[in-house]
Design a protein around this motif. Sequence first.
Motif, PDB file in Angstrom:
ATOM      1  N   GLU B  89       0.830  -1.209   0.000  1.00  0.00           N
ATOM      2  CA  GLU B  89       0.000   0.000   0.000  1.00  0.00           C
ATOM      3  C   GLU B  89       0.866   1.261   0.000  1.00  0.00           C
ATOM      4  O   GLU B  89       0.474   2.296  -0.525  1.00  0.00           O
ATOM      5  N   SER B 285     -16.474   1.521   1.769  1.00  0.00           N
ATOM      6  CA  SER B 285     -15.402   0.693   1.188  1.00  0.00           C
ATOM      7  C   SER B 285     -14.229   1.591   0.816  1.00  0.00           C
ATOM      8  O   SER B 285     -14.392   2.810   0.671  1.00  0.00           O
ATOM      9  N   SER B 286     -13.050   1.000   0.630  1.00  0.00           N
ATOM     10  CA  SER B 286     -11.904   1.853   0.287  1.00  0.00           C
ATOM     11  C   SER B 286     -12.091   2.452  -1.103  1.00  0.00           C
ATOM     12  O   SER B 286     -11.709   3.580  -1.364  1.00  0.00           O
ATOM     13  N   HIS B 287     -12.722   1.691  -1.979  1.00  0.00           N
ATOM     14  CA  HIS B 287     -12.961   2.185  -3.333  1.00  0.00           C
ATOM     15  C   HIS B 287     -13.844   3.436  -3.312  1.00  0.00           C
ATOM     16  O   HIS B 287     -13.538   4.444  -3.937  1.00  0.00           O
ATOM     17  N   MET B 290     -12.089   6.410  -1.626  1.00  0.00           N
ATOM     18  CA  MET B 290     -11.084   6.955  -2.515  1.00  0.00           C
ATOM     19  C   MET B 290     -11.724   7.925  -3.505  1.00  0.00           C
ATOM     20  O   MET B 290     -11.172   8.988  -3.805  1.00  0.00           O
ATOM     21  N   ILE B 320      -6.704   4.716   4.695  1.00  0.00           N
ATOM     22  CA  ILE B 320      -7.999   4.030   4.592  1.00  0.00           C
ATOM     23  C   ILE B 320      -7.851   2.680   3.890  1.00  0.00           C
ATOM     24  O   ILE B 320      -8.805   1.923   3.790  1.00  0.00           O
ATOM     25  N   GLN B 321      -6.665   2.367   3.408  1.00  0.00           N
ATOM     26  CA  GLN B 321      -6.479   1.084   2.732  1.00  0.00           C
ATOM     27  C   GLN B 321      -6.447  -0.042   3.775  1.00  0.00           C
ATOM     28  O   GLN B 321      -6.066   0.180   4.924  1.00  0.00           O
ATOM     29  N   LEU B 325      -5.440   0.389   7.763  1.00  0.00           N
ATOM     30  CA  LEU B 325      -6.571   0.513   8.675  1.00  0.00           C
ATOM     31  C   LEU B 325      -6.457  -0.494   9.825  1.00  0.00           C
ATOM     32  O   LEU B 325      -6.639  -0.155  10.999  1.00  0.00           O
ATOM     33  N   ARG B 338     -14.033  -3.591   8.643  1.00  0.00           N
ATOM     34  CA  ARG B 338     -13.140  -2.598   8.055  1.00  0.00           C
ATOM     35  C   ARG B 338     -13.935  -1.399   7.548  1.00  0.00           C
ATOM     36  O   ARG B 338     -13.525  -0.255   7.735  1.00  0.00           O
ATOM     37  N   SER B 339     -15.083  -1.691   6.918  1.00  0.00           N
ATOM     38  CA  SER B 339     -15.909  -0.593   6.397  1.00  0.00           C
ATOM     39  C   SER B 339     -16.406   0.307   7.527  1.00  0.00           C
ATOM     40  O   SER B 339     -16.451   1.531   7.388  1.00  0.00           O
ATOM     41  N   ARG B 342     -13.297   2.155   8.872  1.00  0.00           N
ATOM     42  CA  ARG B 342     -12.843   3.159   7.904  1.00  0.00           C
ATOM     43  C   ARG B 342     -13.718   4.408   7.980  1.00  0.00           C
ATOM     44  O   ARG B 342     -13.202   5.532   8.024  1.00  0.00           O
TER      45      ARG B 342
END
Lengths: 165, 353
Positions: B89, B285-287, B290, B320-321, B325, B338-339, B342
């Motif tokens: 990352e 989500s990280s996506h 982002m 946030i990846q 995280l 994680r979500s 985050r």
Amino acid sequence: MGLCERCKKAQATFHLTNIDRSGNKAERHLCDRCAGEEGLVQSGKPAVDVDEILQSFIAASKSGGAELSNLVCDQCGISYVEFRNQGLLGCPNDYDAFKEPLTRLLERTHGATHHEGKTPKSLGLPRKPQQDLRRLKRQLDEAVAGEDYERAAQLRDRIRELENA
Amino acid sequence: MSGPLDQVARQAGEWLRGTGPMHEIVISTRIRLARNIRGFPFLPRADADVRREIAAAMHGAVRRTPLLKDHVEMDVEQLDELDRTLLVERHLISRQHADGSGARAVLFEPSEASAIMINEEDHLRIQTMRSGLQIDAAWEQINAIDDALEAHLDYAFHAQYGYLTACPTNVGTGIRVSVMLHLPALRLTNELEKVAQAARDLKLAVRGLHGEGTEALGDFFQISNQITLGRSEEEIIDDFRSVVIPKIVEYERATREALLKNRPQALDDKIWRAIGLLKNARLISSHEAMQYLSHVRMGLHVGRLDSVDLATLNELFLQIQPAHLQKLHGERLTGEQRSIERAAFIRARLHTN
């Protein structure tokens, strides 16, 4: 020409006749995509490069039978075919062992067959001062753009030194 | 759950400082050199013992080089999966290096401006990274590291083919220049594919945020050379510095200005929705994160927003990846955890609850 029997949308371009052991015939008509999804054709990039095969035939007929598929590096033992399958060479000597087909491959991927640029200092080749000067001038531009004036001053001095040399 | 990389996760490296020429659009400049040593097979042909021998030889050379004395060393073979992903990352190692097997290592400068991978696809992969468009600074450093290492190593070099590499696509200079660009306005106006195609026509590779294998283009767009033979390092670098990058940057700037002038509400809507979502989401989500961070970053640079500072934003991109995280949280988390984490982390960093 009918529609693909699987997706019933695209034109069937793939026609297969299976005959089992008792002699019964079964026909299948599929589009390219469905045939690919059923693993009946190789999708994507073909594992065998047709151009390569042709070239190897030409090379073989010219050199009187030395086929590419028989090329093996005597240092690491990798064959040219293995290299083509995995895409990675086995040792530095391969560049000489496979010189002929590799040069053609490099010509296709890089559009060139000879290195330009940096060489190890240990080989004792002289550096070209013009190259250094071009690089320093561009570094000066970057330093000024990045407002790094200390570095810019150093670079300016080195450029003067070179120009006066 | 603690390890050697706990502290590393807390801050962003040199290349995420958000400074340097054209930094509002050029995130970072990276150069890598592929090098191999005479007398050893390439790695695909090296068994476990030979790999260890190569690693030891490379390690010895690095440790004898005064220029590299401050480099932090990580035995990638011994690291757990989370730490390896953390290094990916941070762009300190490749995904391939993380997922590989056998003896392999990475040494990196504490600022993360330079790193050396041992036993990736080649015996050595040297890289330098800078914030913004600083190709010359990156080249100057990597060239110096390469020279210094060469004093202790007998590089596999061929009079005709140059520096020899395991894959012929890298032979010659062994150089790969990669510039990471942030092009949200071009993406919003559906111009990004045009830029990608123009780059491909110039024989440049276009990828997503994490390099090879990440084809889907978000607002971030990594562009790199593919030709390594027959063109000198200087020529390759000069293409990026004088032609390719300034053109794309100019296109993005002009598109941002046109949006500001002609459709300010549409632009503001993107920016403020992004802020709203980041400050309020409970699961992200990280996506998705982002994407919104990207719009906020654009908002900052076009002057439509000043309530977020750039350093925080840059750290968020990194932290946030998934591996970051979990590292910062102090324990392993499932996808949904994680979500949640985050979303909470972003809310906390943007000073809201």
